[in-house]
Write an enzyme that holds these catalytic residues in place. Structure first.
Site, PDB file in Angstrom:
ATOM      1  N   GLN A   1      64.030  20.312  44.446  1.00  0.00           N
ATOM      2  CA  GLN A   1      64.962  20.673  45.516  1.00  0.00           C
ATOM      3  C   GLN A   1      66.281  19.908  45.419  1.00  0.00           C
ATOM      4  O   GLN A   1      67.150  20.079  46.278  1.00  0.00           O
ATOM      5  CB  GLN A   1      64.321  20.490  46.885  1.00  0.00           C
ATOM      6  CG  GLN A   1      64.099  19.058  47.330  1.00  0.00           C
ATOM      7  CD  GLN A   1      63.244  18.991  48.583  1.00  0.00           C
ATOM      8  OE1 GLN A   1      62.061  19.328  48.574  1.00  0.00           O
ATOM      9  NE2 GLN A   1      63.848  18.578  49.686  1.00  0.00           N
TER      10      GLN A   1
ATOM     11  N   VAL B   1      65.015  13.327  66.256  1.00  0.00           N
ATOM     12  CA  VAL B   1      64.996  11.964  66.807  1.00  0.00           C
ATOM     13  C   VAL B   1      66.285  11.257  66.386  1.00  0.00           C
ATOM     14  O   VAL B   1      66.693  11.351  65.216  1.00  0.00           O
ATOM     15  CB  VAL B   1      63.762  11.190  66.316  1.00  0.00           C
ATOM     16  CG1 VAL B   1      63.772   9.757  66.837  1.00  0.00           C
ATOM     17  CG2 VAL B   1      62.486  11.900  66.748  1.00  0.00           C
TER      18      VAL B   1
ATOM     19  N   HIS C   1      60.197  11.031  61.241  1.00  0.00           N
ATOM     20  CA  HIS C   1      58.934  11.366  60.560  1.00  0.00           C
ATOM     21  C   HIS C   1      57.742  11.018  61.458  1.00  0.00           C
ATOM     22  O   HIS C   1      56.776  11.784  61.548  1.00  0.00           O
ATOM     23  CB  HIS C   1      58.791  10.558  59.274  1.00  0.00           C
ATOM     24  CG  HIS C   1      59.849  10.797  58.235  1.00  0.00           C
ATOM     25  ND1 HIS C   1      60.763   9.840  57.885  1.00  0.00           N
ATOM     26  CD2 HIS C   1      60.119  11.884  57.466  1.00  0.00           C
ATOM     27  CE1 HIS C   1      61.551  10.317  56.923  1.00  0.00           C
ATOM     28  NE2 HIS C   1      61.186  11.562  56.659  1.00  0.00           N
TER      29      HIS C   1
ATOM     30  N   GLY D   1      59.272  10.609  52.352  1.00  0.00           N
ATOM     31  CA  GLY D   1      59.083   9.178  52.523  1.00  0.00           C
ATOM     32  C   GLY D   1      60.313   8.450  53.046  1.00  0.00           C
ATOM     33  O   GLY D   1      61.256   9.052  53.532  1.00  0.00           O
TER      34      GLY D   1
ATOM     35  N   GLN E   1      63.483  19.638  63.560  1.00  0.00           N
ATOM     36  CA  GLN E   1      64.660  20.457  63.888  1.00  0.00           C
ATOM     37  C   GLN E   1      65.916  19.904  63.205  1.00  0.00           C
ATOM     38  O   GLN E   1      66.886  20.626  62.999  1.00  0.00           O
ATOM     39  CB  GLN E   1      64.829  20.477  65.417  1.00  0.00           C
ATOM     40  CG  GLN E   1      66.010  21.259  65.933  1.00  0.00           C
ATOM     41  CD  GLN E   1      65.925  22.740  65.591  1.00  0.00           C
ATOM     42  OE1 GLN E   1      64.831  23.271  65.367  1.00  0.00           O
ATOM     43  NE2 GLN E   1      67.059  23.407  65.540  1.00  0.00           N
ATOM     44  N   LYS E   2      65.867  18.631  62.831  1.00  0.00           N
ATOM     45  CA  LYS E   2      66.988  18.014  62.096  1.00  0.00           C
ATOM     46  C   LYS E   2      67.377  18.879  60.898  1.00  0.00           C
ATOM     47  O   LYS E   2      68.549  19.025  60.577  1.00  0.00           O
ATOM     48  CB  LYS E   2      66.552  16.619  61.658  1.00  0.00           C
ATOM     49  CG  LYS E   2      67.253  16.031  60.478  1.00  0.00           C
ATOM     50  CD  LYS E   2      68.534  15.379  60.889  1.00  0.00           C
ATOM     51  CE  LYS E   2      69.237  14.629  59.776  1.00  0.00           C
ATOM     52  NZ  LYS E   2      68.836  14.896  58.429  1.00  0.00           N
TER      53      LYS E   2
ATOM     54  N   LEU F   1      60.109   6.328  55.620  1.00  0.00           N
ATOM     55  CA  LEU F   1      59.847   6.852  56.963  1.00  0.00           C
ATOM     56  C   LEU F   1      60.702   6.199  58.045  1.00  0.00           C
ATOM     57  O   LEU F   1      60.991   5.013  57.991  1.00  0.00           O
ATOM     58  CB  LEU F   1      58.368   6.656  57.315  1.00  0.00           C
ATOM     59  CG  LEU F   1      57.342   7.334  56.406  1.00  0.00           C
ATOM     60  CD1 LEU F   1      55.938   7.166  56.998  1.00  0.00           C
ATOM     61  CD2 LEU F   1      57.652   8.810  56.188  1.00  0.00           C
ATOM     62  N   HIS F   2      61.047   7.028  59.009  1.00  0.00           N
ATOM     63  CA  HIS F   2      61.738   6.562  60.215  1.00  0.00           C
ATOM     64  C   HIS F   2      61.088   7.257  61.408  1.00  0.00           C
ATOM     65  O   HIS F   2      60.129   8.036  61.239  1.00  0.00           O
ATOM     66  CB  HIS F   2      63.241   6.850  60.125  1.00  0.00           C
ATOM     67  CG  HIS F   2      63.563   8.271  59.742  1.00  0.00           C
ATOM     68  ND1 HIS F   2      63.274   9.343  60.559  1.00  0.00           N
ATOM     69  CD2 HIS F   2      64.102   8.811  58.616  1.00  0.00           C
ATOM     70  CE1 HIS F   2      63.650  10.461  59.984  1.00  0.00           C
ATOM     71  NE2 HIS F   2      64.149  10.174  58.781  1.00  0.00           N
TER      72      HIS F   2
HETATM   73  P1  AMP Z   1      62.391  14.377  54.738  1.00  0.00           P
HETATM   74  O1  AMP Z   1      61.533  13.207  54.397  1.00  0.00           O
HETATM   75  O2  AMP Z   1      63.817  14.008  55.024  1.00  0.00           O
HETATM   76  O3  AMP Z   1      62.222  15.529  53.787  1.00  0.00           O
HETATM   77  O4  AMP Z   1      61.865  14.918  56.140  1.00  0.00           O
HETATM   78  C1  AMP Z   1      60.519  15.250  56.338  1.00  0.00           C
HETATM   79  C2  AMP Z   1      60.367  15.965  57.647  1.00  0.00           C
HETATM   80  O5  AMP Z   1      60.827  15.134  58.693  1.00  0.00           O
HETATM   81  C3  AMP Z   1      61.191  17.254  57.707  1.00  0.00           C
HETATM   82  O6  AMP Z   1      60.442  18.260  58.387  1.00  0.00           O
HETATM   83  C4  AMP Z   1      62.384  16.836  58.502  1.00  0.00           C
HETATM   84  O7  AMP Z   1      62.994  17.895  59.216  1.00  0.00           O
HETATM   85  C5  AMP Z   1      61.769  15.842  59.467  1.00  0.00           C
HETATM   86  N1  AMP Z   1      62.801  14.933  59.965  1.00  0.00           N
HETATM   87  C6  AMP Z   1      63.716  14.244  59.240  1.00  0.00           C
HETATM   88  N2  AMP Z   1      64.547  13.558  60.049  1.00  0.00           N
HETATM   89  C7  AMP Z   1      64.161  13.836  61.323  1.00  0.00           C
HETATM   90  C8  AMP Z   1      64.629  13.440  62.614  1.00  0.00           C
HETATM   91  N3  AMP Z   1      65.655  12.620  62.773  1.00  0.00           N
HETATM   92  N4  AMP Z   1      63.981  13.925  63.695  1.00  0.00           N
HETATM   93  C9  AMP Z   1      62.925  14.765  63.555  1.00  0.00           C
HETATM   94  N5  AMP Z   1      62.436  15.162  62.384  1.00  0.00           N
HETATM   95  C10 AMP Z   1      63.046  14.716  61.268  1.00  0.00           C
END
Ligand code: AMP
Length: 302
Positions: A76, A196, A52, A46, A168-169, A48-49
């Protein structure tokens, strides 16, 4: 109808429907499956940006039913990490997820996911060995990836997606999940989408919310360092690139937790490009935020 309008606004801007229980989630996906629909899953924590949202867009383009999960997964997080202060805004997330094309958002309480409590779980899914013991596994402890793979395996069991989308982040996480899927024969295709970034290069992250103005500015050194690493590696040698990256970080007063070059598939350390995809990965504490970023250096003729 104006086809441009349709392309720009493929769906009315409505909030996605939040499901709180595993039973509701299973019923919703079972219904879709009976209708012959393909299912895409986007796991998130969550806040979100655009990163996501890029995953939701990719799922929307390929799948009939798009399920996003919104769950700050306690297993985690290590002791002393940011579980309690992790940023949250569910109302905004539901709106953004819906606008981006998610049909359903699975947003369960911790007790719904872990009925015996996060520490009461007796069964874990763990990718062992180098993949999870280096880089973030070393910095955050091996429990980190065990928590990730356990919750992702649970989501795969609940949703049975045809495709699951990751960023890929979190390059190491993507490698670890691919390995889990291969080793346990999960019938799901894993798609990893490009990182992104903000206009100034900073990789988008929910944790960027922790950065004050000055640290936000300093944080741009991470992506500059990775660019310097790639340039140096292509024009000279990997070691030269890593040195240039280290200098970029030092100029911003940043001491990395790690700055390393590794084989993109095996995560084994590499000392030269040698015609294979190489990841340069960095992690650093910048003010209140622990940030990670990476660049994937593809062979010049790929
Ligand atoms: P998180 O909410 O941080 O656990 O991220 C959820 C999903 O979004 C994971 O698969 C992350 O790798 C992906 N994600 C997070 N930040 C980015 C970003 N800047 N660009 C692309 N995917 C992202």
């Amino acid at each position: 109808m104006n086809s441009n309008l349709l392309a720009d606004n493929p769906r009315p801007p409505v909030a996605a429907r939040a499901l709180r229980t595993k039973a509701e989630l299973r019923a919703a996906v079972a219904h879709a499956r009976r209708e012959g629909q393909t299912i895409g899953l986007v796991p998130t924590m969550g806040y979100l940006h655009e990163g996501h949202l890029s995953l939701i867009h990719a799922a929307r383009a390929e799948c009939d039913l798009v399920v996003m999960s919104l769950f700050v997964n306690p297993t985690q997080f290590g002791a002393g990490e940011d579980l309690d202060r992790y940023p949250r805004d569910e109302e905004r997330d539901l709106r953004l997820a819906g606008e981006a094309g998610a049909d359903l958002v699975f947003a369960p309480a911790v007790e719904e996911v872990y009925p015996d409590g996060p520490k009461g779980t007796a069964t874990y899914v763990e990718v062992t060995g180098e993949l999870t013991s280096v880089l973030d596994g070393a910095s955050r402890g091996t429990g980190h990836f065990r928590g990730v793979t356990t919750v992702v395996a649970k989501l795969f069991n609940l949703v049975a997606p045809d495709v699951a989308y990751f960023g890929q982040k979190d390059a190491q996480q993507a490698v670890v999940i691919r390995r889990m899927v291969r080793d346990l024969d999960f019938p799901v295709r894993i798609e990893v989408m490009p990182t992104v970034r903000e206009p100034d290069g900073l990789a988008m992250s929910s944790r960027n919310a922790y950065l004050g103005d000055e640290d936000r500015q300093r944080a741009t050194a991470l992506s500059r360092a990775l660019q310097a690493a790639e340039r140096g590696a292509r024009e000279g040698a990997l070691g030269i690139g890593l040195e240039a990256a280290r200098r970029e970080l030092a100029a911003a007063g940043i001491e990395p937790e790690y700055l390393e070059a590794r084989d993109a598939d095996t995560l084994e350390p590499v000392h030269a490009l040698e015609g294979r995809p190489v990841l340069v990965l960095v992690a650093a504490q910048v003010g209140q935020a622990r940030l990670i970023d990476n660049v994937l250096i593809q062979p010049a003729n790929a």
